[in-house]
Write a protein that holds these residues in place. Structure first.
Motif, PDB file in Angstrom:
ATOM      1  N   PRO A  92      35.996  55.912  52.022  1.00  0.00           N
ATOM      2  CA  PRO A  92      35.524  55.818  50.673  1.00  0.00           C
ATOM      3  C   PRO A  92      33.810  55.861  50.950  1.00  0.00           C
ATOM      4  CG  PRO A  92      36.014  53.781  51.117  1.00  0.00           C
ATOM      5  CD  PRO A  92      36.473  54.677  52.376  1.00  0.00           C
ATOM      6  N   LEU A  93      33.090  56.289  49.939  1.00  0.00           N
ATOM      7  CA  LEU A  93      31.713  56.297  50.086  1.00  0.00           C
ATOM      8  C   LEU A  93      31.253  54.824  49.624  1.00  0.00           C
ATOM      9  CD1 LEU A  93      30.578  59.423  47.742  1.00  0.00           C
ATOM     10  CD2 LEU A  93      30.858  59.277  50.192  1.00  0.00           C
ATOM     11  N   GLY A  94      30.148  54.478  49.597  1.00  0.00           N
ATOM     12  CA  GLY A  94      29.595  53.022  49.416  1.00  0.00           C
ATOM     13  C   GLY A  94      28.787  52.685  50.250  1.00  0.00           C
ATOM     14  N   GLY A  95      27.607  53.322  50.729  1.00  0.00           N
ATOM     15  CA  GLY A  95      26.528  52.849  51.232  1.00  0.00           C
ATOM     16  C   GLY A  95      26.331  53.371  52.941  1.00  0.00           C
ATOM     17  N   THR A  96      27.512  53.344  53.410  1.00  0.00           N
ATOM     18  CA  THR A  96      27.217  53.745  54.784  1.00  0.00           C
ATOM     19  C   THR A  96      27.491  55.012  55.248  1.00  0.00           C
ATOM     20  OG1 THR A  96      29.359  52.925  55.445  1.00  0.00           O
ATOM     21  CG2 THR A  96      27.798  51.238  55.529  1.00  0.00           C
ATOM     22  N   ILE A  97      28.046  55.799  54.459  1.00  0.00           N
ATOM     23  CA  ILE A  97      28.444  57.261  54.632  1.00  0.00           C
ATOM     24  C   ILE A  97      27.743  58.123  53.960  1.00  0.00           C
ATOM     25  CG2 ILE A  97      30.599  58.735  54.174  1.00  0.00           C
ATOM     26  CD1 ILE A  97      32.433  56.437  54.983  1.00  0.00           C
ATOM     27  N   LEU A  98      27.370  59.386  54.393  1.00  0.00           N
ATOM     28  CA  LEU A  98      26.723  60.337  53.767  1.00  0.00           C
ATOM     29  C   LEU A  98      27.531  60.990  52.774  1.00  0.00           C
ATOM     30  CD1 LEU A  98      25.357  63.396  53.548  1.00  0.00           C
ATOM     31  CD2 LEU A  98      23.754  61.361  54.449  1.00  0.00           C
ATOM     32  N   PRO A  99      27.239  61.054  51.509  1.00  0.00           N
ATOM     33  CA  PRO A  99      27.917  61.966  50.510  1.00  0.00           C
ATOM     34  C   PRO A  99      28.019  63.358  50.734  1.00  0.00           C
ATOM     35  CG  PRO A  99      26.249  60.580  49.340  1.00  0.00           C
ATOM     36  CD  PRO A  99      26.152  60.546  51.050  1.00  0.00           C
ATOM     37  N   GLY A 100      28.759  63.757  51.432  1.00  0.00           N
ATOM     38  CA  GLY A 100      28.722  65.365  51.885  1.00  0.00           C
ATOM     39  C   GLY A 100      29.248  66.030  50.680  1.00  0.00           C
ATOM     40  N   THR A 115      31.881  66.427  72.690  1.00  0.00           N
ATOM     41  CA  THR A 115      30.899  67.170  71.803  1.00  0.00           C
ATOM     42  C   THR A 115      30.284  66.254  70.882  1.00  0.00           C
ATOM     43  OG1 THR A 115      32.616  69.009  71.939  1.00  0.00           O
ATOM     44  CG2 THR A 115      30.650  69.346  70.411  1.00  0.00           C
ATOM     45  N   GLN A 116      31.015  65.514  70.218  1.00  0.00           N
ATOM     46  CA  GLN A 116      30.535  64.481  69.100  1.00  0.00           C
ATOM     47  C   GLN A 116      30.966  63.190  69.047  1.00  0.00           C
ATOM     48  OE1 GLN A 116      28.323  64.520  66.800  1.00  0.00           O
ATOM     49  NE2 GLN A 116      27.695  66.614  66.822  1.00  0.00           N
ATOM     50  N   VAL A 117      30.416  62.180  68.551  1.00  0.00           N
ATOM     51  CA  VAL A 117      30.784  60.813  68.248  1.00  0.00           C
ATOM     52  C   VAL A 117      31.506  60.595  66.977  1.00  0.00           C
ATOM     53  CG1 VAL A 117      29.620  58.437  68.108  1.00  0.00           C
ATOM     54  CG2 VAL A 117      28.746  60.271  69.733  1.00  0.00           C
ATOM     55  N   LEU A 118      32.506  59.613  67.104  1.00  0.00           N
ATOM     56  CA  LEU A 118      32.911  59.214  65.866  1.00  0.00           C
ATOM     57  C   LEU A 118      32.688  57.826  65.797  1.00  0.00           C
ATOM     58  CD1 LEU A 118      36.854  59.872  64.638  1.00  0.00           C
ATOM     59  CD2 LEU A 118      35.382  57.680  64.588  1.00  0.00           C
ATOM     60  N   TRP A 119      32.003  57.705  64.582  1.00  0.00           N
ATOM     61  CA  TRP A 119      31.370  56.312  64.320  1.00  0.00           C
ATOM     62  C   TRP A 119      32.388  55.538  63.553  1.00  0.00           C
ATOM     63  CZ3 TRP A 119      26.722  55.970  66.532  1.00  0.00           C
ATOM     64  CH2 TRP A 119      26.086  57.219  66.897  1.00  0.00           C
ATOM     65  N   LEU A 120      32.252  54.085  63.753  1.00  0.00           N
ATOM     66  CA  LEU A 120      33.137  53.097  63.190  1.00  0.00           C
ATOM     67  C   LEU A 120      32.087  52.347  62.317  1.00  0.00           C
ATOM     68  CD1 LEU A 120      35.604  52.076  66.023  1.00  0.00           C
ATOM     69  CD2 LEU A 120      35.957  53.634  64.246  1.00  0.00           C
ATOM     70  N   ASP A 121      32.843  51.339  61.552  1.00  0.00           N
ATOM     71  CA  ASP A 121      31.956  50.492  60.632  1.00  0.00           C
ATOM     72  C   ASP A 121      31.189  49.450  61.695  1.00  0.00           C
ATOM     73  OD1 ASP A 121      34.527  48.815  61.039  1.00  0.00           O
ATOM     74  OD2 ASP A 121      32.862  47.521  60.097  1.00  0.00           O
ATOM     75  N   GLY A 122      29.844  49.151  60.835  1.00  0.00           N
ATOM     76  CA  GLY A 122      28.887  48.520  61.671  1.00  0.00           C
ATOM     77  C   GLY A 122      29.247  47.004  61.858  1.00  0.00           C
ATOM     78  N   VAL A 123      30.227  46.421  60.998  1.00  0.00           N
ATOM     79  CA  VAL A 123      30.642  44.928  61.153  1.00  0.00           C
ATOM     80  C   VAL A 123      31.734  44.899  61.995  1.00  0.00           C
ATOM     81  CG1 VAL A 123      31.331  43.119  59.684  1.00  0.00           C
ATOM     82  CG2 VAL A 123      29.731  44.612  58.740  1.00  0.00           C
ATOM     83  N   GLN A 124      32.913  45.348  61.749  1.00  0.00           N
ATOM     84  CA  GLN A 124      34.250  45.000  62.590  1.00  0.00           C
ATOM     85  C   GLN A 124      34.345  46.178  63.884  1.00  0.00           C
ATOM     86  OE1 GLN A 124      37.614  43.501  60.251  1.00  0.00           O
ATOM     87  NE2 GLN A 124      36.400  44.077  58.625  1.00  0.00           N
ATOM     88  N   HIS A 125      33.490  47.348  63.996  1.00  0.00           N
ATOM     89  CA  HIS A 125      33.561  48.267  64.783  1.00  0.00           C
ATOM     90  C   HIS A 125      35.155  48.938  64.777  1.00  0.00           C
ATOM     91  CE1 HIS A 125      29.950  47.405  67.109  1.00  0.00           C
ATOM     92  NE2 HIS A 125      29.753  47.170  66.045  1.00  0.00           N
ATOM     93  N   VAL A 167      26.378  51.705  66.401  1.00  0.00           N
ATOM     94  CA  VAL A 167      26.934  51.964  65.039  1.00  0.00           C
ATOM     95  C   VAL A 167      25.888  52.767  64.374  1.00  0.00           C
ATOM     96  CG1 VAL A 167      28.160  49.811  64.785  1.00  0.00           C
ATOM     97  CG2 VAL A 167      25.839  49.900  64.075  1.00  0.00           C
ATOM     98  N   ARG A 168      26.341  53.714  63.398  1.00  0.00           N
ATOM     99  CA  ARG A 168      25.321  54.434  62.778  1.00  0.00           C
ATOM    100  C   ARG A 168      24.579  53.727  61.416  1.00  0.00           C
ATOM    101  NH1 ARG A 168      24.164  58.856  59.127  1.00  0.00           N
ATOM    102  NH2 ARG A 168      25.495  57.936  57.710  1.00  0.00           N
ATOM    103  N   ALA A 169      25.444  52.960  60.887  1.00  0.00           N
ATOM    104  CA  ALA A 169      24.596  52.350  59.642  1.00  0.00           C
ATOM    105  C   ALA A 169      25.477  51.213  59.264  1.00  0.00           C
ATOM    106  CB  ALA A 169      24.962  53.474  58.374  1.00  0.00           C
ATOM    107  N   ALA A 170      24.716  50.393  58.452  1.00  0.00           N
ATOM    108  CA  ALA A 170      25.230  49.006  57.878  1.00  0.00           C
ATOM    109  C   ALA A 170      25.173  48.969  56.405  1.00  0.00           C
ATOM    110  CB  ALA A 170      24.465  47.983  58.667  1.00  0.00           C
ATOM    111  N   GLN A 171      26.110  48.222  55.865  1.00  0.00           N
ATOM    112  CA  GLN A 171      25.869  47.912  54.594  1.00  0.00           C
ATOM    113  C   GLN A 171      24.482  47.635  53.962  1.00  0.00           C
ATOM    114  OE1 GLN A 171      27.406  49.157  51.688  1.00  0.00           O
ATOM    115  NE2 GLN A 171      29.199  49.054  52.901  1.00  0.00           N
ATOM    116  N   GLY A 172      24.114  48.058  52.893  1.00  0.00           N
ATOM    117  CA  GLY A 172      22.707  47.755  52.515  1.00  0.00           C
ATOM    118  C   GLY A 172      21.642  48.569  53.429  1.00  0.00           C
TER     119      GLY A 172
END
Ligand SMILES: *Cc1c(COP(=O)(O)O)cnc(C)c1O
Length: 303
Positions: free
Chosen positions: A251-259, A218-228, A186-191
């Motif tokens: 949605p943004l909200g802590g784990t996603i980079l606001p591009g 070529t690249q990795v698609l990341w899923l959420d850190g809790v439930q994958h 996982v890339r990121a977790a809430q908090g």
């Protein structure tokens, strides 16, 4: 901000690349760079644009040990009219301030930093590519330079901006890329620091990218850190799906980079009257839509 400008003599300038189709990404840097120092008592000071050179750091500099290192990425473009354009640069420095706040680093004055960037780009204007698909990549960076070992926020920093001509980020250029959905990493977790452009996020992503590359992706698609389960981002880009004429992005909200590009895509799509949703989307929903034939498009957005 008072910027001291020390231009190199013309005979000290680098030879610029002649073939703009062979620039690659992040390999070539221009002749000059901007930097300034921060100390708790003085704030930001000693702003200078001078010849590109090595930095001088104490081996105990905090950034080298505890990761107080944040950066940004944006571009300067040469328009058809020959003018130079920056794309929403203030947004990048605002985002850098959000990263800085999270990592207990000093914030920047957005307007004067944009002005410093403009001065640098004007000095380096001959480095802005002329061909379509190529641009001048801009890398603002802030590092903790105070020398001590101990986990606390440093009292001294430097901020610098380097620039260099680039082609497409992906070696395949602008053609479709193969994406690996990782269920293991996982890339990121809430908090955490997922919404920051902080160096550690990218170090943490390397192993998944390496494994994906070994499998031919070529690249990795990341899923959420809790439930994958829920889609978050792809590589170092935000992700969008067009399903049944609904444009969906997580949605943004802590784990996603606001591009900045993400925000621009949303704004343009809304203006066009498309149905736009910032909502959670599971990888199963994407797979189902693909099977049913309702997945019309999938794309990544990023500078
Ligand atoms: C930089 C970045 C993006 C894209 O941001 P832009 O401002 O659109 O370039 C998306 N995700 C991650 C992880 C990033 O580092």
């Amino acid at each position: 901000m008072n910027i001291k400008i020390e231009r190199l003599n013309p005979d000290k300038l680098k030879t610029k690349p002649t073939d703009e189709s062979q620039l690659g990404f992040g390999k070539i840097f221009s002749d000059h760079f901007f930097h300034m120092k921060y100390a708790e008592k003085q704030g930001w000071h000693d702003a200078v644009i001078e010849g590109y050179r090595d930095l001088c750091l104490d081996p105990a500099a905090v950034c080298l040990h505890y990761g107080q290192l944040i950066f940004e990425g944006l571009k300067a473009y040469r328009g058809k009219d020959g003018s130079l354009y920056l794309f929403r640069p203030a947004d990048n420095f605002k985002r850098m301030n959000d990263s800085a706040a999270r990592l207990c680093m000093p914030t920047l004055d957005v307007n004067s930093t944009v002005n410093a960037l403009k001065q640098l780009v004007l000095i380096e204007k001959e480095w802005v590519p002329r061909s379509s698909g190529a641009s001048l990549y801009i890398r603002p960076t802030m590092i903790a330079t105070e020398a001590f070992l101990g986990v606390k926020a440093a009292a001294e920093y430097i901020f610098f901006i380097i620039v260099g001509p680039v082609g497409p980020y992906y070696p395949q250029g602008f053609s479709p890329t193969k994406i690996f959905v990782t269920e293991e990493y996982v890339r990121a977790a809430q908090g955490g620091i997922g919404y920051c452009k902080a160096a550690g996020n990218y170090a943490a992503s390397l192993l998944a990218s390496k494994k994906a590359a070994e499998l031919g992706y070529t690249q990795v698609l990341w899923l959420d850190g809790v439930q994958h389960k829920y889609v978050e981002e792809v590589g170092t880009s935000n992700i969008f799906f067009l399903i049944n004429d609904e444009l969906i992005t997580p949605p943004l909200g802590g784990t996603i980079l606001p591009g900045v590009t993400r925000d621009s895509v949303l704004e343009i799509a809304r203006k066009w009257g498309m149905k736009v949703s910032e909502r959670r989307i599971s990888i199963d929903e994407v797979m189902d839509a693909s099977k049913k034939g309702t997945l019309q498009e999938a794309f990544a957005s990023g500078t």
